[in-house]
Design a protein around this motif. Structure first.
Motif, short mmCIF file in Angstrom:
data_model
loop_
_atom_site.label_atom_id
_atom_site.label_comp_id
_atom_site.label_asym_id
_atom_site.label_seq_id
_atom_site.Cartn_x
_atom_site.Cartn_y
_atom_site.Cartn_z
N GLU A 127 72.92 105.95 10.39
CA GLU A 127 71.94 105.21 9.86
C GLU A 127 70.88 105.97 8.64
OE1 GLU A 127 69.54 103.07 12.69
OE2 GLU A 127 70.76 102.36 13.86
N VAL A 128 70.18 106.69 9.28
CA VAL A 128 69.12 107.48 8.12
C VAL A 128 70.62 107.82 6.59
CG1 VAL A 128 68.48 109.43 6.68
CG2 VAL A 128 68.04 108.57 9.21
N PHE A 129 71.13 108.55 6.99
CA PHE A 129 72.92 108.86 5.94
C PHE A 129 72.73 107.33 4.95
CE2 PHE A 129 73.56 112.48 8.25
CZ PHE A 129 72.70 113.52 7.44
N MET A 130 73.35 106.05 6.60
CA MET A 130 73.91 105.56 5.77
C MET A 130 72.90 104.55 4.89
SD MET A 130 77.27 103.60 5.01
CE MET A 130 78.18 104.66 6.57
N ALA A 131 72.19 104.49 5.39
CA ALA A 131 70.51 104.17 4.77
C ALA A 131 70.20 104.85 3.14
CB ALA A 131 69.54 103.95 5.47
N TRP A 132 70.43 106.10 3.77
CA TRP A 132 70.39 106.04 1.98
C TRP A 132 71.05 106.02 1.12
CZ3 TRP A 132 69.34 111.56 4.07
CH2 TRP A 132 67.70 111.76 4.43
N LYS A 133 73.08 105.94 1.11
CA LYS A 133 73.67 105.56 0.33
C LYS A 133 73.62 103.70 0.01
CE LYS A 133 78.56 105.21 -0.05
NZ LYS A 133 78.75 106.28 -1.11
N ILE A 134 73.37 103.19 1.07
CA ILE A 134 72.89 101.65 0.59
C ILE A 134 71.45 101.57 -0.13
CG2 ILE A 134 71.72 99.15 1.42
CD1 ILE A 134 72.81 100.01 4.13
N GLU A 135 70.70 102.41 -0.17
CA GLU A 135 69.33 102.33 -1.32
C GLU A 135 69.99 102.85 -2.34
OE1 GLU A 135 65.61 101.79 -1.09
OE2 GLU A 135 65.85 100.63 1.09
N ASP A 136 70.87 103.76 -2.47
CA ASP A 136 71.26 104.32 -4.04
C ASP A 136 71.98 103.18 -4.66
OD1 ASP A 136 69.93 106.38 -3.48
OD2 ASP A 136 71.64 107.42 -3.13
N ASN A 137 72.55 102.59 -3.84
CA ASN A 137 73.46 101.30 -4.52
C ASN A 137 73.37 100.11 -4.84
OD1 ASN A 137 76.36 103.02 -4.58
ND2 ASN A 137 75.35 103.67 -3.18
N TYR A 138 72.22 99.38 -4.25
CA TYR A 138 71.76 98.39 -3.88
C TYR A 138 69.91 98.43 -4.19
CZ TYR A 138 76.16 97.54 -2.73
OH TYR A 138 77.48 97.57 -2.18
N SER A 139 69.64 96.70 -4.76
CA SER A 139 68.61 96.58 -4.89
C SER A 139 67.75 96.29 -3.46
CB SER A 139 67.76 95.67 -6.22
OG SER A 139 68.61 94.28 -5.82
N LYS A 140 66.33 95.85 -3.58
CA LYS A 140 65.68 95.64 -2.22
C LYS A 140 66.18 94.17 -2.49
CE LYS A 140 62.66 99.23 -0.58
NZ LYS A 140 63.14 99.89 0.07
N GLU A 141 66.42 93.50 -3.09
CA GLU A 141 66.70 92.30 -2.95
C GLU A 141 67.97 92.04 -1.97
OE1 GLU A 141 64.87 93.32 -5.94
OE2 GLU A 141 62.78 92.59 -5.03
N GLU A 142 69.20 92.90 -2.83
CA GLU A 142 70.44 92.81 -2.80
C GLU A 142 70.50 92.81 -1.07
OE1 GLU A 142 72.48 93.69 -6.40
OE2 GLU A 142 71.70 95.39 -5.42
N ILE A 143 69.55 93.45 -0.25
CA ILE A 143 68.95 94.93 0.59
C ILE A 143 69.18 93.24 1.62
CG2 ILE A 143 68.29 96.08 2.25
CD1 ILE A 143 68.24 98.30 0.00
N PHE A 144 67.79 92.96 1.31
CA PHE A 144 67.37 91.61 2.07
C PHE A 144 68.50 90.77 2.12
CE2 PHE A 144 64.31 88.60 3.72
CZ PHE A 144 63.77 88.82 4.07
N GLU A 145 68.34 90.42 0.40
CA GLU A 145 70.06 89.20 1.35
C GLU A 145 71.21 89.55 2.22
OE1 GLU A 145 73.04 88.09 -2.21
OE2 GLU A 145 70.45 87.19 -2.68
N LEU A 146 71.80 91.17 1.74
CA LEU A 146 72.58 91.26 3.06
C LEU A 146 71.96 91.51 4.43
CD1 LEU A 146 74.18 94.41 0.91
CD2 LEU A 146 75.14 92.04 1.53
N TYR A 147 70.90 91.11 4.38
CA TYR A 147 70.06 91.80 6.03
C TYR A 147 70.65 90.43 7.04
CZ TYR A 147 66.79 92.21 9.88
OH TYR A 147 66.17 92.29 11.21
N VAL A 148 70.40 89.30 5.76
CA VAL A 148 69.32 87.76 6.73
C VAL A 148 71.14 87.19 6.85
CG1 VAL A 148 66.67 87.63 5.93
CG2 VAL A 148 68.91 86.72 4.11
N ASN A 149 72.22 88.22 6.18
CA ASN A 149 72.98 87.48 6.50
C ASN A 149 73.66 87.94 6.98
OD1 ASN A 149 73.70 84.94 4.14
ND2 ASN A 149 72.91 86.19 3.18
N SER A 150 73.16 89.31 7.92
CA SER A 150 74.32 89.87 9.04
C SER A 150 73.47 90.01 10.27
CB SER A 150 74.89 91.24 7.73
OG SER A 150 73.44 91.82 8.06
N ILE A 151 72.61 89.74 10.59
CA ILE A 151 71.93 89.96 11.69
C ILE A 151 72.33 88.92 12.48
CG2 ILE A 151 69.93 91.33 11.06
CD1 ILE A 151 68.26 88.87 11.01
N TYR A 152 71.57 89.05 13.71
CA TYR A 152 72.47 87.87 15.06
C TYR A 152 71.02 87.28 15.59
CZ TYR A 152 74.26 86.26 18.49
OH TYR A 152 73.96 85.23 20.03
#
Length: 168
Positions: A127-152
């Protein structure tokens, strides 16, 4: 005193060896996940969901509430929160069990995109390695947007819009 130092050195060596094994296994888990389907493809899967909600459509009060509950230092870290991980580790050691998580929103997104919910050290490292990759490629707003569209959200709802339609 010399005997104590030798034992201490030996224990530190064992702990470091175990840590290297866990980190290696976690990295391999990350590489297998990212090699099986690219991050861009996973993001596209989420963005193509019916009822996907853009960050700009979310009320600021909702954004603030989620961040305050899930990851209060969301805008200040690079995908992992060392303070939260340390706090969780101390509480887990006290309980001698995994009782508290220290995952950031980005780590939770990584877990939901690629990994299972099982509580294993290797998965947390992946998860840590994947989180770093996500943070390198997406803005905080994009990450939050993806999060609220994928959590249960419960009852089979995985986007904020679906959950709101069910609740309201």
């Amino acid at each position: 005193m010399k005997k104590f130092l030798k034992i201490l050195f030996f224990l530190i060596l064992i702990i470091l060896s175990i840590a290297v094994i866990f980190i290696g296994n976690g990295y391999n888990m990350y590489k297998e996940a990212i090699d099986s389907i690219s991050l861009e493809e996973k993001v596209a899967e989420i963005q193509n969901k019916e009822n996907y909600t853009k960050f700009s459509e979310l009320p600021q009060m909702y954004v603030n509430a989620v961040i305050s509950v899930e990851d209060k230092r969301f805008y200040k870290h690079n995908g992992i929160d060392i303070i939260a991980i340390g706090r969780a580790a101390i509480n887990d050691i006290k309980a001698m069990s995994f009782v508290e998580g220290g995952s950031t929103i980005t780590q939770q997104l990584a877990k939901n995109m690629y990994f299972t919910q099982e509580k294993k050290m290797e998965r947390k490292i992946a998860e840590v390695f994947m989180a770093w990759k996500i943070e390198d490629n997406y803005s905080k707003e994009e990450i939050f947007e993806l999060y609220v569209n994928s959590i249960y959200f419960g009852d089979g709802y995985y986007t904020i819009q679906d959950a709101c339609k069910r609740i309201f």
